[in-house]
Design a protein around this motif. Structure first.
Motif, PDB file in Angstrom:
ATOM      1  N   PHE A 256       0.829  -1.201   0.000  1.00  0.00           N
ATOM      2  CA  PHE A 256       0.000   0.000   0.000  1.00  0.00           C
ATOM      3  C   PHE A 256       0.868   1.258   0.000  1.00  0.00           C
ATOM      4  O   PHE A 256       0.621   2.180  -0.753  1.00  0.00           O
ATOM      5  N   LEU A 292      -5.093  -5.288   6.205  1.00  0.00           N
ATOM      6  CA  LEU A 292      -4.029  -4.339   5.877  1.00  0.00           C
ATOM      7  C   LEU A 292      -3.144  -4.203   7.115  1.00  0.00           C
ATOM      8  O   LEU A 292      -3.640  -3.839   8.189  1.00  0.00           O
ATOM      9  N   TRP A 314      -9.469  -5.015   1.028  1.00  0.00           N
ATOM     10  CA  TRP A 314      -8.628  -3.883   0.645  1.00  0.00           C
ATOM     11  C   TRP A 314      -8.002  -4.122  -0.736  1.00  0.00           C
ATOM     12  O   TRP A 314      -7.639  -5.251  -1.075  1.00  0.00           O
ATOM     13  N   PRO A 316      -4.767  -3.087  -2.796  1.00  0.00           N
ATOM     14  CA  PRO A 316      -3.471  -2.404  -2.699  1.00  0.00           C
ATOM     15  C   PRO A 316      -3.159  -1.615  -3.960  1.00  0.00           C
ATOM     16  O   PRO A 316      -3.410  -2.063  -5.082  1.00  0.00           O
ATOM     17  N   ALA A 324      -0.138   6.819   0.200  1.00  0.00           N
ATOM     18  CA  ALA A 324      -1.319   6.534   1.016  1.00  0.00           C
ATOM     19  C   ALA A 324      -1.164   7.008   2.449  1.00  0.00           C
ATOM     20  O   ALA A 324      -2.144   7.387   3.094  1.00  0.00           O
ATOM     21  N   ALA A 334      -6.885   4.200   1.915  1.00  0.00           N
ATOM     22  CA  ALA A 334      -6.854   2.955   1.150  1.00  0.00           C
ATOM     23  C   ALA A 334      -8.227   2.679   0.557  1.00  0.00           C
ATOM     24  O   ALA A 334      -9.259   2.984   1.171  1.00  0.00           O
TER      25      ALA A 334
END
Length: 423
Positions: A256, A292, A314, A316, A324, A334
């Protein structure tokens, strides 16, 4: 692209070619999806011209709706992004990323302090399937040029500087420096790594990366260089064996973001294919992660954020592809995939890293297609993202305010926020 040099670690020799293929596949699909989406967005906002921050509707509004309907929607829209935000956005490419003898596509430069949107051939990002293509380092933009790593001031003035004869680079922990990486023998053999100062001066003493490390590295941190190795993400310091990060899955990790202190990555991730494209383009897909993880590399503290209820996980954005984590290191933005699975639609959330509840805050009007980019304002007080109609919106996390702009956003390969230097 990520390239794995020969000499894999002993316990991970089974499927190196499959891992390389997977890495290249993920990067190719991001280029494809982002490029096509940019072309579609820009086709719908042809009225945005060089040096103009918006466009005026004609007799019919967007998509042929009567002006009265458009006016009603505009009346309900948030006010303009305040000029006190003190931020300029650099977004690349304008249009499909095609390259020719004259160079590549231009970038949009949107000075939110003046309201001026223009196109610029700087930074002159080169052709190639590299990650990263551009990162911000202090008051510099570092980017892939024509087979080299280049840097220029973040106000896009002055002549670019060539930092090294390699397109592989990563941010360093030390302010004003970046890591460069190069194979010792063409595209084979050990990988040399060294740091250079963006303002000039001699490079550091080169070191050799551990066998099996992918290129490029993630970044330098206060606890060492974060690498991707067959066993997963690892912290490495010269002369020592790599230390695998906790809960890091083997192979190419779904990242991320990372800073000098924090590394954010997904766990339990799986690849999804958009239902619309699966029949003829199986590479058009995305990853979803049920959790995450945010690791403080100095203290070793690991915080896990489950995907928001009702979402498919989530999504990425990739290391060094999106900023982020907020500049103060307190928040992370995110996207999570909305259901049904395979729809290719996402919604944006903000996580407070120190919040014990681990609850994700939904960002208003943030539904978007895959691979939309986000950025934090220069001071970190506003989150910049794709709002309705494919336009730039801003969200003030502390006050809950939203503001809107007519700038086309945010299906870009590169989107960087720098302090405005105007006025």
């Amino acid at each position: 692209m990520r390239i794995a040099p020969p000499g894999w670690l002993a316990e991970a020799r089974t499927e190196p070619e499959a891992l390389i293929k997977e890495a290249r596949r993920r990067q190719r699909r991001r280029w494809l999806v982002a490029g096509v989406a940019v072309a579609a967005v820009l086709a719908g906002v042809a009225g945005v011209a060089d040096g103009v921050a918006g466009h005026s509707p004609g007799r019919l509004g967007p998509r042929g709706h009567p002006r009265s309907q458009v006016a009603a929607r505009q009346a309900a829209a948030p006010g303009p992004i305040p000029r006190s935000i003190g931020t300029t956005l650099v977004m690349w490419p304008v249009g499909y990323p095609a390259f020719g003898p004259g160079g590549g596509p231009p970038a949009y430069v949107d000075d939110l302090s003046t309201g001026r949107l223009r196109q610029s051939q700087q930074p002159a990002i080169g052709a190639g399937d590299y990650q990263p293509l551009l990162v911000q380092a202090g008051r510099w933009l570092v980017y892939v040029g024509d087979g080299v790593t280049s840097a220029m001031r973040d106000d896009l003035t002055g002549r670019p500087r060539v930092l090294g004869p390699t397109p592989f680079f990563a941010p360093a922990a030390a302010p004003g420096r970046v890591w460069l990486f190069q194979f010792e023998h063409g595209m084979q053999g050990p990988v040399r790594a060294w740091t250079v100062a963006l303002s000039g001066g001699p490079p550091s003493r080169p070191v050799t990366l551990p066998a099996g490390a992918y290129l490029p590295a993630v970044r330098g941190t206060d606890a060492g260089l974060v690498l991707q190795v067959p066993q997963g993400l690892a912290l490495w310091n010269p002369g020592r064996a790599p230390r695998i990060l906790p809960s890091s899955p083997p192979g190419i990790t779904d990242g991320f973001d990372a800073t000098a202190r924090l590394v954010a990555y997904g766990t339990g991730c799986s690849t999804q294919i958009t239902a619309r494209d699966a029949a003829h383009e199986p590479d058009t897909g995305y990853d979803t992660c049920p959790a995450l993880q945010v690791l403080d590399v100095v203290t070793g503290k690991l915080i896990s954020f489950p995907a928001p209820p009702g979402t498919a996980g989530w999504v990425p954005g990739g290391f060094n592809l999106v900023s982020a984590i907020s500049p103060d290191g307190q928040k992370i933005a995110a996207y999570a995939a909305v259901r049904p699975q395979g729809a290719g639609q996402v919604r944006l959330y903000v996580l407070r890293i120190a919040d014990p509840s681990r609850q994700a805050m939904p960002v208003p009007s943030s539904a978007a297609s895959l691979f939309a980019r986000t950025a934090w304002s220069a001071a970190g007080t506003w989150l910049l993202y794709q709002g309705p109609g494919g336009h730039l919106w801003a969200y003030q996390v502390t006050g809950g305010q939203t503001r809107a702009s007519s700038t086309p956003c945010c299906q870009y390969t590169v989107m960087a926020a720098v302090p405005s230097r105007s006025g």
